[in-house]
Design a protein around this motif. Sequence first.
Motif, PDB file in Angstrom:
ATOM      1  N   GLU A 123     -47.039  28.263   2.100  1.00 58.38           N
ATOM      2  CA  GLU A 123     -48.158  27.393   2.456  1.00 58.38           C
ATOM      3  C   GLU A 123     -48.329  27.162   3.951  1.00 58.38           C
ATOM      4  O   GLU A 123     -49.238  26.441   4.347  1.00 58.38           O
ATOM      5  CB  GLU A 123     -47.992  26.038   1.759  1.00 58.38           C
ATOM      6  CG  GLU A 123     -48.016  26.140   0.250  1.00 58.38           C
ATOM      7  CD  GLU A 123     -47.765  24.802  -0.435  1.00 58.38           C
ATOM      8  OE1 GLU A 123     -47.856  23.756   0.247  1.00 58.38           O
ATOM      9  OE2 GLU A 123     -47.471  24.819  -1.634  1.00 58.38           O
ATOM     10  N   THR A 124     -47.470  27.720   4.774  1.00 63.91           N
ATOM     11  CA  THR A 124     -47.591  27.475   6.213  1.00 63.91           C
ATOM     12  C   THR A 124     -47.820  28.779   6.957  1.00 63.91           C
ATOM     13  O   THR A 124     -47.600  29.865   6.427  1.00 63.91           O
ATOM     14  CB  THR A 124     -46.327  26.793   6.784  1.00 63.91           C
ATOM     15  OG1 THR A 124     -45.209  27.677   6.629  1.00 63.91           O
ATOM     16  CG2 THR A 124     -46.059  25.481   6.099  1.00 63.91           C
ATOM     17  N   LYS A 125     -48.219  28.630   8.188  1.00 64.87           N
ATOM     18  CA  LYS A 125     -48.425  29.789   9.067  1.00 64.87           C
ATOM     19  C   LYS A 125     -47.099  30.116   9.744  1.00 64.87           C
ATOM     20  O   LYS A 125     -46.567  29.322  10.514  1.00 64.87           O
ATOM     21  CB  LYS A 125     -49.487  29.445  10.110  1.00 64.87           C
ATOM     22  CG  LYS A 125     -49.776  30.550  11.074  1.00 64.87           C
ATOM     23  CD  LYS A 125     -50.799  30.107  12.078  1.00 64.87           C
ATOM     24  CE  LYS A 125     -50.975  31.186  13.138  1.00 64.87           C
ATOM     25  NZ  LYS A 125     -51.849  30.727  14.211  1.00 64.87           N
ATOM     26  N   ILE A 126     -46.575  31.286   9.447  1.00 66.51           N
ATOM     27  CA  ILE A 126     -45.302  31.719  10.025  1.00 66.51           C
ATOM     28  C   ILE A 126     -45.624  32.681  11.168  1.00 66.51           C
ATOM     29  O   ILE A 126     -46.332  33.668  10.966  1.00 66.51           O
ATOM     30  CB  ILE A 126     -44.408  32.381   8.961  1.00 66.51           C
ATOM     31  CG1 ILE A 126     -44.134  31.375   7.847  1.00 66.51           C
ATOM     32  CG2 ILE A 126     -43.112  32.869   9.580  1.00 66.51           C
ATOM     33  CD1 ILE A 126     -43.373  31.926   6.675  1.00 66.51           C
ATOM     34  N   PRO A 127     -45.112  32.426  12.368  1.00 65.90           N
ATOM     35  CA  PRO A 127     -45.539  33.188  13.547  1.00 65.90           C
ATOM     36  C   PRO A 127     -45.051  34.632  13.618  1.00 65.90           C
ATOM     37  O   PRO A 127     -45.706  35.458  14.221  1.00 65.90           O
ATOM     38  CB  PRO A 127     -44.996  32.378  14.717  1.00 65.90           C
ATOM     39  CG  PRO A 127     -43.816  31.672  14.158  1.00 65.90           C
ATOM     40  CD  PRO A 127     -44.154  31.385  12.730  1.00 65.90           C
ATOM     41  N   HIS A 128     -43.897  34.949  13.018  1.00 68.64           N
ATOM     42  CA  HIS A 128     -43.380  36.310  13.134  1.00 68.64           C
ATOM     43  C   HIS A 128     -42.454  36.624  11.963  1.00 68.64           C
ATOM     44  O   HIS A 128     -42.042  35.735  11.217  1.00 68.64           O
ATOM     45  CB  HIS A 128     -42.663  36.529  14.476  1.00 68.64           C
ATOM     46  CG  HIS A 128     -41.691  35.442  14.816  1.00 68.64           C
ATOM     47  ND1 HIS A 128     -40.445  35.353  14.247  1.00 68.64           N
ATOM     48  CD2 HIS A 128     -41.788  34.392  15.660  1.00 68.64           C
ATOM     49  CE1 HIS A 128     -39.813  34.304  14.721  1.00 68.64           C
ATOM     50  NE2 HIS A 128     -40.605  33.693  15.575  1.00 68.64           N
ATOM     51  N   TYR A 129     -42.124  37.898  11.827  1.00 70.55           N
ATOM     52  CA  TYR A 129     -41.323  38.347  10.695  1.00 70.55           C
ATOM     53  C   TYR A 129     -39.911  37.771  10.715  1.00 70.55           C
ATOM     54  O   TYR A 129     -39.328  37.525   9.669  1.00 70.55           O
ATOM     55  CB  TYR A 129     -41.248  39.879  10.655  1.00 70.55           C
ATOM     56  CG  TYR A 129     -42.519  40.511  10.196  1.00 70.55           C
ATOM     57  CD1 TYR A 129     -43.006  40.289   8.924  1.00 70.55           C
ATOM     58  CD2 TYR A 129     -43.244  41.344  11.028  1.00 70.55           C
ATOM     59  CE1 TYR A 129     -44.176  40.866   8.485  1.00 70.55           C
ATOM     60  CE2 TYR A 129     -44.428  41.924  10.604  1.00 70.55           C
ATOM     61  CZ  TYR A 129     -44.885  41.685   9.331  1.00 70.55           C
ATOM     62  OH  TYR A 129     -46.040  42.249   8.901  1.00 70.55           O
ATOM     63  N   ASN A 130     -39.351  37.568  11.882  1.00 69.30           N
ATOM     64  CA  ASN A 130     -37.994  37.044  11.941  1.00 69.30           C
ATOM     65  C   ASN A 130     -37.942  35.635  11.353  1.00 69.30           C
ATOM     66  O   ASN A 130     -36.995  35.282  10.663  1.00 69.30           O
ATOM     67  CB  ASN A 130     -37.464  37.046  13.369  1.00 69.30           C
ATOM     68  CG  ASN A 130     -35.969  36.867  13.426  1.00 69.30           C
ATOM     69  OD1 ASN A 130     -35.312  36.649  12.422  1.00 69.30           O
ATOM     70  ND2 ASN A 130     -35.413  36.962  14.605  1.00 69.30           N
ATOM     71  N   ALA A 131     -38.951  34.817  11.613  1.00 69.52           N
ATOM     72  CA  ALA A 131     -38.993  33.470  11.036  1.00 69.52           C
ATOM     73  C   ALA A 131     -39.086  33.560   9.512  1.00 69.52           C
ATOM     74  O   ALA A 131     -38.420  32.805   8.795  1.00 69.52           O
ATOM     75  CB  ALA A 131     -40.167  32.684  11.602  1.00 69.52           C
ATOM     76  N   LYS A 132     -39.895  34.493   9.028  1.00 69.27           N
ATOM     77  CA  LYS A 132     -39.992  34.694   7.584  1.00 69.27           C
ATOM     78  C   LYS A 132     -38.644  35.136   7.026  1.00 69.27           C
ATOM     79  O   LYS A 132     -38.207  34.660   5.976  1.00 69.27           O
ATOM     80  CB  LYS A 132     -41.062  35.742   7.266  1.00 69.27           C
ATOM     81  CG  LYS A 132     -41.208  36.022   5.792  1.00 69.27           C
ATOM     82  CD  LYS A 132     -42.249  37.078   5.514  1.00 69.27           C
ATOM     83  CE  LYS A 132     -42.352  37.330   4.024  1.00 69.27           C
ATOM     84  NZ  LYS A 132     -43.347  38.351   3.715  1.00 69.27           N
ATOM     85  N   GLY A 133     -37.979  36.010   7.730  1.00 68.47           N
ATOM     86  CA  GLY A 133     -36.669  36.469   7.286  1.00 68.47           C
ATOM     87  C   GLY A 133     -35.634  35.355   7.265  1.00 68.47           C
ATOM     88  O   GLY A 133     -34.813  35.268   6.344  1.00 68.47           O
ATOM     89  N   GLN A 134     -35.678  34.479   8.271  1.00 67.51           N
ATOM     90  CA  GLN A 134     -34.748  33.349   8.301  1.00 67.51           C
ATOM     91  C   GLN A 134     -34.984  32.418   7.115  1.00 67.51           C
ATOM     92  O   GLN A 134     -34.035  31.916   6.505  1.00 67.51           O
ATOM     93  CB  GLN A 134     -34.885  32.576   9.622  1.00 67.51           C
ATOM     94  CG  GLN A 134     -34.442  33.342  10.839  1.00 67.51           C
ATOM     95  CD  GLN A 134     -32.946  33.608  10.848  1.00 67.51           C
ATOM     96  OE1 GLN A 134     -32.164  32.839  10.317  1.00 67.51           O
ATOM     97  NE2 GLN A 134     -32.556  34.705  11.454  1.00 67.51           N
ATOM     98  N   LEU A 135     -36.246  32.167   6.799  1.00 68.22           N
ATOM     99  CA  LEU A 135     -36.559  31.324   5.642  1.00 68.22           C
ATOM    100  C   LEU A 135     -36.098  31.977   4.337  1.00 68.22           C
ATOM    101  O   LEU A 135     -35.545  31.305   3.461  1.00 68.22           O
ATOM    102  CB  LEU A 135     -38.060  31.039   5.592  1.00 68.22           C
ATOM    103  CG  LEU A 135     -38.575  30.021   6.599  1.00 68.22           C
ATOM    104  CD1 LEU A 135     -40.091  30.088   6.705  1.00 68.22           C
ATOM    105  CD2 LEU A 135     -38.140  28.626   6.213  1.00 68.22           C
ATOM    106  N   CYS A 136     -36.323  33.279   4.203  1.00 69.47           N
ATOM    107  CA  CYS A 136     -35.868  33.990   2.999  1.00 69.47           C
ATOM    108  C   CYS A 136     -34.348  33.984   2.899  1.00 69.47           C
ATOM    109  O   CYS A 136     -33.793  33.813   1.812  1.00 69.47           O
ATOM    110  CB  CYS A 136     -36.398  35.425   2.999  1.00 69.47           C
ATOM    111  SG  CYS A 136     -38.147  35.543   2.629  1.00 69.47           S
ATOM    112  N   LEU A 137     -33.683  34.144   4.024  1.00 74.84           N
ATOM    113  CA  LEU A 137     -32.220  34.109   4.028  1.00 74.84           C
ATOM    114  C   LEU A 137     -31.712  32.743   3.580  1.00 74.84           C
ATOM    115  O   LEU A 137     -30.810  32.646   2.740  1.00 74.84           O
ATOM    116  CB  LEU A 137     -31.697  34.440   5.420  1.00 74.84           C
ATOM    117  CG  LEU A 137     -30.185  34.410   5.611  1.00 74.84           C
ATOM    118  CD1 LEU A 137     -29.510  35.422   4.705  1.00 74.84           C
ATOM    119  CD2 LEU A 137     -29.839  34.672   7.065  1.00 74.84           C
ATOM    120  N   ALA A 138     -32.296  31.679   4.127  1.00 71.09           N
ATOM    121  CA  ALA A 138     -31.875  30.323   3.755  1.00 71.09           C
ATOM    122  C   ALA A 138     -32.140  30.075   2.272  1.00 71.09           C
ATOM    123  O   ALA A 138     -31.300  29.494   1.565  1.00 71.09           O
ATOM    124  CB  ALA A 138     -32.606  29.300   4.619  1.00 71.09           C
TER     125      ALA A 138
END
Length: 180
Positions: A123-138
Amino acid sequence: MRYLTSLLFLVFCLSANAQNYPKYKTTRVKDTVFTQPEKTDEIVIAETQLAEESKSEFEELLEKARQLYRDLDNEQAIDVLNQALAISPPDWEYVVLNFRGHCYFRLRDFDNAINDYTKALEETKIPHYNAKGQLCLARGIAYSARGGEGDKERKCADITVARATGALGGDRSILDEGCD
């Protein structure tokens, strides 16, 4: 022979003459020297006051939550993050949700942690793939810690996304245990 000598003399004169004139007659900005005015003590003091005053309420709440998180006061940090989420700019919502998810994870409230990570991803705007990856990892680690039905497959999917985005590097690790 006279023709060849005349030709050589002409070439010599033209090449020697070409060295005396500049190639371009325009002035370039690069050739101009600009000096910056020196900063006085008054300007330095005014700049620091402006920087201190420009902290928004959101930034203050986020900083307070970080300090509470460092002090291991996760419940209070969640309350502050709830306030911050209500006034956060759209570009910062994923940060607040990720941070609140970490607080829930520390409290071993894996359902709320997973909900925050999922909300941040969807539901949010994620600025780059690394941030998306960090969220998926968590979220993958939270699935692994919860250990409910279907969590193993969800964990493996999130770990795969984290690896693909560069958030998790290296060889297979304990996080990949049970994943094909």
